[in-house]
Enzyme design. Sequence first.
Site, PDB file in Angstrom:
ATOM      1  N   CYS A 166       0.834  -1.204   0.000  1.00  0.00           N
ATOM      2  CA  CYS A 166       0.000   0.000   0.000  1.00  0.00           C
ATOM      3  C   CYS A 166       0.871   1.258   0.000  1.00  0.00           C
ATOM      4  O   CYS A 166       1.595   1.524   0.974  1.00  0.00           O
ATOM      5  CB  CYS A 166      -0.927  -0.018   1.219  1.00  0.00           C
ATOM      6  SG  CYS A 166      -1.889   1.491   1.428  1.00  0.00           S
ATOM      7  N   CYS A 189      -0.199   3.776   2.730  1.00  0.00           N
ATOM      8  CA  CYS A 189       0.219   3.311   4.054  1.00  0.00           C
ATOM      9  C   CYS A 189       1.679   3.684   4.318  1.00  0.00           C
ATOM     10  O   CYS A 189       2.033   4.149   5.414  1.00  0.00           O
ATOM     11  CB  CYS A 189       0.037   1.798   4.169  1.00  0.00           C
ATOM     12  SG  CYS A 189      -1.660   1.224   3.941  1.00  0.00           S
TER      13      CYS A 189
END
Length: 265
Positions: A154, A157
């Site tokens: 991600c 993230c």
Amino acid sequence: MASVTSRCSGLLLPDLRPGLAGLRSRSRPPSSPRVSLRAGRRRPRTLSCVAPPDSAEPKTDEQQVKAELGEEKPQPSSSSSTPQEAAAEPPVPDRGLNRRIAVLTTLAAVGLFGSQRLQLGGFSLKDLAANAVPYEEALSNGKPTVVEFYADWCEVCRELAPDIYKIEQQYKDRINFVMLNVDNTKWEQELDEFGVEGIPHFAFLDKEGNEEGNVVGKLPRQYFLDNVVALSSGDPTIPHARAVGQYSSAEFRKVHQVADPRSHG
């Protein structure tokens, strides 16, 4: 007449020019005027005898021995080499230069890695996961909890990791910070329970484990900080109970088998 040798320095010869002149005068046509010659005795001239160019002085015994032994011929130098041989010889590598290049390459690699870490604030998702509190422990220790659903792939993230890490270090004594990897099949029930559709997904739980709200995706750092401050203060509600920003879809998670059932990542 006397013979002439190569070593003579000079001979006295009679002057033959008067006779030659008489011969020349008799060979001329009658119409030519007769050239008169001065009669009388002329002083004899000195004739110098010059040795021919190809003649040489006789060699002495020592010179003859040297010529036979070839000592007077220059000996070729063993250190000299032809251009072809010099070109065929490979260049000798400079070990000192190679060593310096290796050191500079290593330093450049370390500097690049360090610059990337500084761009991310020096912290990563692995740092967050290493410091995270196990989910089971967070539900039983009586503290408010922030649960982050994430994945290693991600991008959002990873981008938010430095800010989350700094806030975590400031409030980790009063709040549990939990990291749950959506690629881990162990957390399938939690994914359904919290309705995780995009990551990063932050769920804010009170001391009893009840969810007060959630924040999904990339949002200003202040959103996350305000909710953490409200939890730590024991407020009944959080200021940002439902906020959604740019996120990665959880449907594209890469499911894998659990290597360690006790793992909370």
